[in-house]
Design an enzyme around this catalytic site. Structure first.
Site, PDB file in Angstrom:
ATOM      1  N   LYS A  11       0.828  -1.204   0.000  1.00 31.44           N
ATOM      2  CA  LYS A  11       0.000   0.000   0.000  1.00 31.44           C
ATOM      3  C   LYS A  11       0.870   1.265   0.000  1.00 31.44           C
ATOM      4  O   LYS A  11       2.066   1.213   0.313  1.00 31.44           O
ATOM      5  CB  LYS A  11      -0.934  -0.022   1.222  1.00 31.44           C
ATOM      6  CG  LYS A  11      -1.957  -1.169   1.179  1.00 31.44           C
ATOM      7  CD  LYS A  11      -2.925  -1.064   2.350  1.00 31.44           C
ATOM      8  CE  LYS A  11      -3.961  -2.168   2.307  1.00 31.44           C
ATOM      9  NZ  LYS A  11      -4.961  -2.033   3.418  1.00 31.44           N
ATOM     10  N   TYR A  51     -12.473  -1.564  -3.445  1.00 32.92           N
ATOM     11  CA  TYR A  51     -12.994  -1.738  -2.081  1.00 32.92           C
ATOM     12  C   TYR A  51     -14.522  -1.588  -2.043  1.00 32.92           C
ATOM     13  O   TYR A  51     -15.066  -1.209  -0.999  1.00 32.92           O
ATOM     14  CB  TYR A  51     -12.336  -0.733  -1.141  1.00 32.92           C
ATOM     15  CG  TYR A  51     -10.964  -1.163  -0.657  1.00 32.92           C
ATOM     16  CD1 TYR A  51     -10.798  -2.323   0.109  1.00 32.92           C
ATOM     17  CD2 TYR A  51      -9.826  -0.408  -0.927  1.00 32.92           C
ATOM     18  CE1 TYR A  51      -9.557  -2.716   0.567  1.00 32.92           C
ATOM     19  CE2 TYR A  51      -8.572  -0.802  -0.461  1.00 32.92           C
ATOM     20  CZ  TYR A  51      -8.446  -1.959   0.286  1.00 32.92           C
ATOM     21  OH  TYR A  51      -7.207  -2.353   0.754  1.00 32.92           O
ATOM     22  N   PHE A  59     -15.241   4.288   7.260  1.00 34.72           N
ATOM     23  CA  PHE A  59     -13.860   4.529   6.828  1.00 34.72           C
ATOM     24  C   PHE A  59     -13.673   4.488   5.314  1.00 34.72           C
ATOM     25  O   PHE A  59     -12.551   4.637   4.835  1.00 34.72           O
ATOM     26  CB  PHE A  59     -12.900   3.543   7.518  1.00 34.72           C
ATOM     27  CG  PHE A  59     -13.172   2.078   7.260  1.00 34.72           C
ATOM     28  CD1 PHE A  59     -12.717   1.459   6.105  1.00 34.72           C
ATOM     29  CD2 PHE A  59     -13.870   1.313   8.178  1.00 34.72           C
ATOM     30  CE1 PHE A  59     -12.948   0.114   5.852  1.00 34.72           C
ATOM     31  CE2 PHE A  59     -14.117  -0.043   7.945  1.00 34.72           C
ATOM     32  CZ  PHE A  59     -13.647  -0.640   6.769  1.00 34.72           C
ATOM     33  N   ARG A  87      -2.387 -14.321   4.482  1.00 38.10           N
ATOM     34  CA  ARG A  87      -3.143 -13.645   5.543  1.00 38.10           C
ATOM     35  C   ARG A  87      -2.449 -13.797   6.898  1.00 38.10           C
ATOM     36  O   ARG A  87      -2.417 -12.872   7.699  1.00 38.10           O
ATOM     37  CB  ARG A  87      -4.575 -14.202   5.621  1.00 38.10           C
ATOM     38  CG  ARG A  87      -5.423 -13.957   4.386  1.00 38.10           C
ATOM     39  CD  ARG A  87      -5.896 -12.550   4.249  1.00 38.10           C
ATOM     40  NE  ARG A  87      -6.650 -12.079   5.393  1.00 38.10           N
ATOM     41  CZ  ARG A  87      -7.206 -10.864   5.451  1.00 38.10           C
ATOM     42  NH1 ARG A  87      -7.103 -10.019   4.429  1.00 38.10           N
ATOM     43  NH2 ARG A  87      -7.870 -10.481   6.522  1.00 38.10           N
ATOM     44  N   THR A  93      -5.634  -6.909  10.811  1.00 44.20           N
ATOM     45  CA  THR A  93      -5.888  -5.625  10.151  1.00 44.20           C
ATOM     46  C   THR A  93      -5.324  -4.471  10.964  1.00 44.20           C
ATOM     47  O   THR A  93      -4.664  -3.578  10.418  1.00 44.20           O
ATOM     48  CB  THR A  93      -7.410  -5.426   9.963  1.00 44.20           C
ATOM     49  OG1 THR A  93      -7.944  -6.576   9.288  1.00 44.20           O
ATOM     50  CG2 THR A  93      -7.706  -4.175   9.167  1.00 44.20           C
ATOM     51  N   ARG A 104       2.350  -6.558   9.183  1.00 39.87           N
ATOM     52  CA  ARG A 104       1.669  -5.380   9.736  1.00 39.87           C
ATOM     53  C   ARG A 104       2.260  -4.981  11.088  1.00 39.87           C
ATOM     54  O   ARG A 104       2.345  -3.792  11.407  1.00 39.87           O
ATOM     55  CB  ARG A 104       0.166  -5.631   9.809  1.00 39.87           C
ATOM     56  CG  ARG A 104      -0.468  -5.503   8.405  1.00 39.87           C
ATOM     57  CD  ARG A 104      -1.872  -6.004   8.366  1.00 39.87           C
ATOM     58  NE  ARG A 104      -2.584  -5.580   7.144  1.00 39.87           N
ATOM     59  CZ  ARG A 104      -3.765  -6.063   6.794  1.00 39.87           C
ATOM     60  NH1 ARG A 104      -4.363  -6.985   7.535  1.00 39.87           N
ATOM     61  NH2 ARG A 104      -4.341  -5.625   5.691  1.00 39.87           N
ATOM     62  N   ASN A 114      -2.014   0.255   6.783  1.00 40.60           N
ATOM     63  CA  ASN A 114      -1.511  -1.006   7.336  1.00 40.60           C
ATOM     64  C   ASN A 114      -0.661  -1.808   6.351  1.00 40.60           C
ATOM     65  O   ASN A 114      -0.635  -3.035   6.385  1.00 40.60           O
ATOM     66  CB  ASN A 114      -2.661  -1.839   7.929  1.00 40.60           C
ATOM     67  CG  ASN A 114      -3.713  -2.179   6.907  1.00 40.60           C
ATOM     68  OD1 ASN A 114      -3.573  -1.839   5.739  1.00 40.60           O
ATOM     69  ND2 ASN A 114      -4.749  -2.863   7.333  1.00 40.60           N
ATOM     70  N   HIS A 117      -2.087  -5.441   1.521  1.00 37.40           N
ATOM     71  CA  HIS A 117      -3.394  -6.064   1.306  1.00 37.40           C
ATOM     72  C   HIS A 117      -3.184  -7.508   0.891  1.00 37.40           C
ATOM     73  O   HIS A 117      -2.221  -7.820   0.194  1.00 37.40           O
ATOM     74  CB  HIS A 117      -4.162  -5.328   0.180  1.00 37.40           C
ATOM     75  CG  HIS A 117      -5.398  -6.071  -0.240  1.00 37.40           C
ATOM     76  ND1 HIS A 117      -6.588  -5.935   0.427  1.00 37.40           N
ATOM     77  CD2 HIS A 117      -5.600  -7.005  -1.207  1.00 37.40           C
ATOM     78  CE1 HIS A 117      -7.489  -6.753  -0.138  1.00 37.40           C
ATOM     79  NE2 HIS A 117      -6.910  -7.402  -1.126  1.00 37.40           N
ATOM     80  N   GLU A 128     -10.369  -9.925  -7.195  1.00 37.25           N
ATOM     81  CA  GLU A 128      -9.286  -8.945  -7.063  1.00 37.25           C
ATOM     82  C   GLU A 128      -8.197  -9.133  -8.125  1.00 37.25           C
ATOM     83  O   GLU A 128      -7.656  -8.169  -8.652  1.00 37.25           O
ATOM     84  CB  GLU A 128      -8.696  -9.015  -5.656  1.00 37.25           C
ATOM     85  CG  GLU A 128      -9.699  -8.542  -4.609  1.00 37.25           C
ATOM     86  CD  GLU A 128      -9.203  -8.625  -3.181  1.00 37.25           C
ATOM     87  OE1 GLU A 128      -9.904  -8.131  -2.285  1.00 37.25           O
ATOM     88  OE2 GLU A 128      -8.105  -9.189  -2.970  1.00 37.25           O
TER      89      GLU A 128
HETATM   90  P1  GDP Z   1      -8.082  -6.627   5.687  1.00 43.43           P
HETATM   91  O1  GDP Z   1      -8.722  -7.764   4.934  1.00 43.43           O
HETATM   92  O2  GDP Z   1      -7.280  -7.098   6.883  1.00 43.43           O
HETATM   93  O3  GDP Z   1      -7.284  -5.693   4.813  1.00 43.43           O
HETATM   94  O4  GDP Z   1      -9.237  -5.762   6.352  1.00 43.43           O
HETATM   95  P2  GDP Z   1     -10.699  -5.314   5.823  1.00 43.43           P
HETATM   96  O5  GDP Z   1     -11.083  -6.040   4.565  1.00 43.43           O
HETATM   97  O6  GDP Z   1     -11.613  -5.415   6.995  1.00 43.43           O
HETATM   98  O7  GDP Z   1     -10.519  -3.757   5.511  1.00 43.43           O
HETATM   99  C1  GDP Z   1      -9.913  -3.322   4.324  1.00 43.43           C
HETATM  100  C2  GDP Z   1      -8.980  -2.185   4.664  1.00 43.43           C
HETATM  101  O8  GDP Z   1      -9.738  -1.079   5.157  1.00 43.43           O
HETATM  102  C3  GDP Z   1      -7.968  -2.481   5.773  1.00 43.43           C
HETATM  103  O9  GDP Z   1      -6.819  -3.181   5.340  1.00 43.43           O
HETATM  104  C4  GDP Z   1      -7.632  -1.084   6.254  1.00 43.43           C
HETATM  105  O10 GDP Z   1      -6.723  -0.424   5.351  1.00 43.43           O
HETATM  106  C5  GDP Z   1      -8.992  -0.388   6.152  1.00 43.43           C
HETATM  107  N1  GDP Z   1      -9.755  -0.484   7.411  1.00 43.43           N
HETATM  108  C6  GDP Z   1     -10.351  -1.588   7.949  1.00 43.43           C
HETATM  109  N2  GDP Z   1     -10.979  -1.308   9.089  1.00 43.43           N
HETATM  110  C7  GDP Z   1     -10.796   0.034   9.300  1.00 43.43           C
HETATM  111  C8  GDP Z   1     -11.210   0.942  10.319  1.00 43.43           C
HETATM  112  O11 GDP Z   1     -11.896   0.574  11.278  1.00 43.43           O
HETATM  113  N3  GDP Z   1     -10.830   2.259  10.163  1.00 43.43           N
HETATM  114  C9  GDP Z   1     -10.081   2.683   9.108  1.00 43.43           C
HETATM  115  N4  GDP Z   1      -9.743   3.987   9.048  1.00 43.43           N
HETATM  116  N5  GDP Z   1      -9.675   1.854   8.131  1.00 43.43           N
HETATM  117  C10 GDP Z   1     -10.021   0.555   8.226  1.00 43.43           C
END
Ligand code: GDP
Length: 139
Positions: A11, A51, A59, A87, A93, A104, A114, A117, A128
């Site tokens: 990222k 996304y 968010f 993963r 996350t 991470r 973070n 992805h 994706e």
């Molecule tokens: P991942 O699969 O671990 O990447 O997590 P998710 O699919 O739940 O979320 C996608 C991305 O959105 C994450 O990698 C973060 O960059 C962002 N994100 C997820 N949860 C939050 C949150 O609660 N707040 C903010 N600001 N960003 C978030």
């Protein structure tokens, strides 16, 4: 064990901080083979499309602005059970909850910025990979 493909993105936060090489080293140490790669600077619309599943969440606006804020390195990784294994290696996350030694934990600044992805399931990987590399085999 089956050979799979998954999508990863280094990222914009990790690219700007100079961690791309460190993260690729972790992939290599885990025998994740890079089979396709693109350096991109996503438009806001492209980030929103990627996304789309998060549209409507609090968010979403901030996440898609961040993801379109600079260079990102998008790659297809191939390996045994690579979707779940990536993963694991990525960590939770929220870096505050990520296990020691995970990408991470090592390189992420916040729950949003973070570092990396990784697709979370075979169906997600199919969407994706197709989003960035239309027409390639999913294995
Ligand atoms: P991942 O699969 O671990 O990447 O997590 P998710 O699919 O739940 O979320 C996608 C991305 O959105 C994450 O990698 C973060 O960059 C962002 N994100 C997820 N949860 C939050 C949150 O609660 N707040 C903010 N600001 N960003 C978030």
């Amino acid at each position: 064990m089956r050979i799979e493909r998954t999508l990863t993105i280094i990222k914009p936060d990790a690219m700007a901080a100079g961690h791309a090489g460190d993260i690729i080293k972790v992939f290599e140490a885990n025998q994740f083979k890079i089979v396709f790669a693109r350096l991109v600077n996503l438009s806001k619309k492209e980030a929103e499309g990627f996304y789309a599943v998060h549209r409507g969440k609090g968010f979403f606006e901030s996440l898609t602005s961040f993801m379109s804020s600079g260079s990102a390195l998008v790659m297809v990784l191939e390996g045994e059970n690579v979707i779940a294994r990536l993963r694991e290696v990525m960590g939770a996350t929220n870096p505050a909850n990520a296990a020691p030694g995970t990408i991470r934990k090592l390189y992420a600044a916040s729950i949003e910025r973070n570092a990396v992805h990784g697709s979370d399931a075979p169906e997600t990987a199919a969407f994706e990979i197709g989003y960035f590399f239309p027409g390639i085999a999913l294995v």
